[in-house]
Design a protein around this motif. Structure first.
Motif, PDB file in Angstrom:
ATOM      1  N   VAL A  51       0.853  -1.205   0.000  1.00  0.00           N
ATOM      2  CA  VAL A  51       0.000   0.000   0.000  1.00  0.00           C
ATOM      3  C   VAL A  51       0.883   1.248   0.000  1.00  0.00           C
ATOM      4  CG1 VAL A  51      -1.688   1.330   1.322  1.00  0.00           C
ATOM      5  CG2 VAL A  51      -1.973  -1.118   1.098  1.00  0.00           C
ATOM      6  N   ALA A  52       1.937   1.229   0.836  1.00  0.00           N
ATOM      7  CA  ALA A  52       2.815   2.404   0.932  1.00  0.00           C
ATOM      8  C   ALA A  52       3.457   2.700  -0.428  1.00  0.00           C
ATOM      9  CB  ALA A  52       3.892   2.155   1.989  1.00  0.00           C
ATOM     10  N   ILE A  53       3.972   1.649  -1.092  1.00  0.00           N
ATOM     11  CA  ILE A  53       4.613   1.861  -2.407  1.00  0.00           C
ATOM     12  C   ILE A  53       3.562   2.348  -3.414  1.00  0.00           C
ATOM     13  CG2 ILE A  53       5.911   0.769  -4.296  1.00  0.00           C
ATOM     14  CD1 ILE A  53       6.941  -1.271  -2.177  1.00  0.00           C
ATOM     15  N   GLY A  54       2.369   1.719  -3.372  1.00  0.00           N
ATOM     16  CA  GLY A  54       1.283   2.113  -4.275  1.00  0.00           C
ATOM     17  C   GLY A  54       0.897   3.573  -4.104  1.00  0.00           C
ATOM     18  N   VAL A  55       0.755   3.999  -2.841  1.00  0.00           N
ATOM     19  CA  VAL A  55       0.361   5.394  -2.567  1.00  0.00           C
ATOM     20  C   VAL A  55       1.444   6.354  -3.072  1.00  0.00           C
ATOM     21  CG1 VAL A  55      -0.067   7.065  -0.714  1.00  0.00           C
ATOM     22  CG2 VAL A  55      -1.162   4.839  -0.643  1.00  0.00           C
ATOM     23  N   ILE A  56       2.715   5.987  -2.863  1.00  0.00           N
ATOM     24  CA  ILE A  56       3.813   6.855  -3.340  1.00  0.00           C
ATOM     25  C   ILE A  56       3.739   6.996  -4.864  1.00  0.00           C
ATOM     26  CG2 ILE A  56       6.344   7.001  -3.616  1.00  0.00           C
ATOM     27  CD1 ILE A  56       6.509   5.695  -0.778  1.00  0.00           C
ATOM     28  N   LEU A  57       3.508   5.849  -5.555  1.00  0.00           N
ATOM     29  CA  LEU A  57       3.407   5.885  -7.026  1.00  0.00           C
ATOM     30  C   LEU A  57       2.256   6.781  -7.477  1.00  0.00           C
ATOM     31  CD1 LEU A  57       4.018   2.223  -8.261  1.00  0.00           C
ATOM     32  CD2 LEU A  57       5.391   4.230  -8.757  1.00  0.00           C
ATOM     33  N   VAL A  58       1.096   6.624  -6.811  1.00  0.00           N
ATOM     34  CA  VAL A  58      -0.087   7.413  -7.186  1.00  0.00           C
ATOM     35  C   VAL A  58       0.170   8.898  -6.944  1.00  0.00           C
ATOM     36  CG1 VAL A  58      -2.482   7.905  -6.557  1.00  0.00           C
ATOM     37  CG2 VAL A  58      -1.762   5.558  -6.875  1.00  0.00           C
ATOM     38  N   LEU A  59       0.760   9.233  -5.791  1.00  0.00           N
ATOM     39  CA  LEU A  59       1.015  10.648  -5.485  1.00  0.00           C
ATOM     40  C   LEU A  59       2.044  11.235  -6.456  1.00  0.00           C
ATOM     41  CD1 LEU A  59       0.963  10.698  -1.579  1.00  0.00           C
ATOM     42  CD2 LEU A  59      -0.843  11.326  -3.158  1.00  0.00           C
ATOM     43  N   ARG A  60       3.041  10.407  -6.840  1.00  0.00           N
ATOM     44  CA  ARG A  60       4.041  10.873  -7.829  1.00  0.00           C
ATOM     45  C   ARG A  60       3.362  11.180  -9.162  1.00  0.00           C
ATOM     46  NH1 ARG A  60       9.561   9.175  -8.719  1.00  0.00           N
ATOM     47  NH2 ARG A  60       8.744   8.316 -10.641  1.00  0.00           N
ATOM     48  N   SER A  61       2.387  10.321  -9.522  1.00  0.00           N
ATOM     49  CA  SER A  61       1.700  10.526 -10.805  1.00  0.00           C
ATOM     50  C   SER A  61       0.879  11.808 -10.787  1.00  0.00           C
ATOM     51  CB  SER A  61       0.810   9.326 -11.134  1.00  0.00           C
ATOM     52  OG  SER A  61      -0.362   9.370 -10.358  1.00  0.00           O
TER      53      SER A  61
END
Lengths: 134, 122
Positions: free
Chosen positions: A104-114
């Motif tokens: 979840v943490a990696i996913g959230v970072i990816l989404v926020l980066r996008s």
């Protein structure tokens, strides 16, 4: 960020409240007496207030940003939930749950980066400085 | 079969709620203040918005559907399955709200789905 913490704290209080009610010998299954007990529990009320606060903040975030950014963004709640459940409710956390939290943490970072992409694209388009993209 | 049908209803209702709430809040306008009076005015405006009201209706269907599902299905099955909401809502955001969903965002959303599903396993 406030929404994530409001939701996670709300869950902790709801969970704590419901567990304390179901721990009493009176409460067996969902019944009117259980519901009345729940209505008298400060933990439940605090949980409900925090959940309402979360929903208002969720609506506010949706007025600013894309749904495809906000929805995965608030799932950071899962990370706070697992940490709170482990720390405040003393619930054991299995390796699978920790692994899930990491995903979840990696996913959230990816989404926020996008979410920052339009700015970059905007700069690439070389817009005049007096007309900012956002 | 009963579980699968109810799960589909739950996922579609929650996603419809998310999409309608987003559309409604975009119509209501950006919340730019934390002062109580303007906030109450925005809240009243939101409560009168048809999309927001319909979103609340769909979210109520989701909530009671989820409660009904929990009455016979295990939480460790029901909760991971509802993470499909992230995917369906994102599809709704892309095709109905016309949002730009990059490959990076899709990858993040799929990781979040997998992660949430894993955290709900016993």
């Amino acid at each position: 960020m406030v929404a994530v913490f409001a939701q996670a704290s709300g869950n902790v209080f709801l969970s704590k409240g419901m567990k304390s009610i179901f721990a009493t010998p009176m409460a067996e299954g969902l019944s009117l007496s259980t519901a009345l007990q729940a209505a008298g529990s400060p933990s439940i009320w605090l949980g409900i207030v925090l959940s309402i606060l979360f929903f208002i903040l969720f609506m506010t975030a949706l007025s600013w940003a894309d749904l495809s950014l906000v929805l995965p963004g608030i799932s950071a709640e899962v990370i706070v939930n697992v940490a709170f459940a482990n720390y405040f409710l003393m619930e054991p956390v299995s390796p699978a749950r920790w692994a899930g939290t990491l995903f979840v943490a990696i996913g959230v970072i990816l989404v926020l980066r996008s979410g920052r992409k339009p700015d970059k694209l905007c700069r690439m388009e070389k817009k005049p400085p007096d007309r900012p993209c956002r | 079969m009963k579980t699968a049908i109810l799960l589909a209803i739950i996922v579609l209702a929650d996603s419809a709620g998310d999409v309608l709430l987003t559309r409604g809040m975009k119509q209501v306008g950006e919340v730019t203040t934390i002062a109580l009076k303007p906030l109450l005015r925005i809240l009243r405006k939101a409560a009168r918005n048809r999309n927001v009201v319909m979103a609340l209706f769909f979210m109520a269907i989701y909530f009671f559907g989820f409660l009904a599902l929990l009455s016979w299905a295990d939480l460790s099955l029901a909760f991971p399955a509802t993470t499909l909401v992230y995917v369906v809502s994102t599809l709704g955001a892309k095709f109905i709200l016309k949002e730009t969903v990059t490959l990076e965002r899709w990858a993040g959303i799929l990781l979040v789905c997998l992660g949430v599903a894993l955290t709900s396993l016993p």
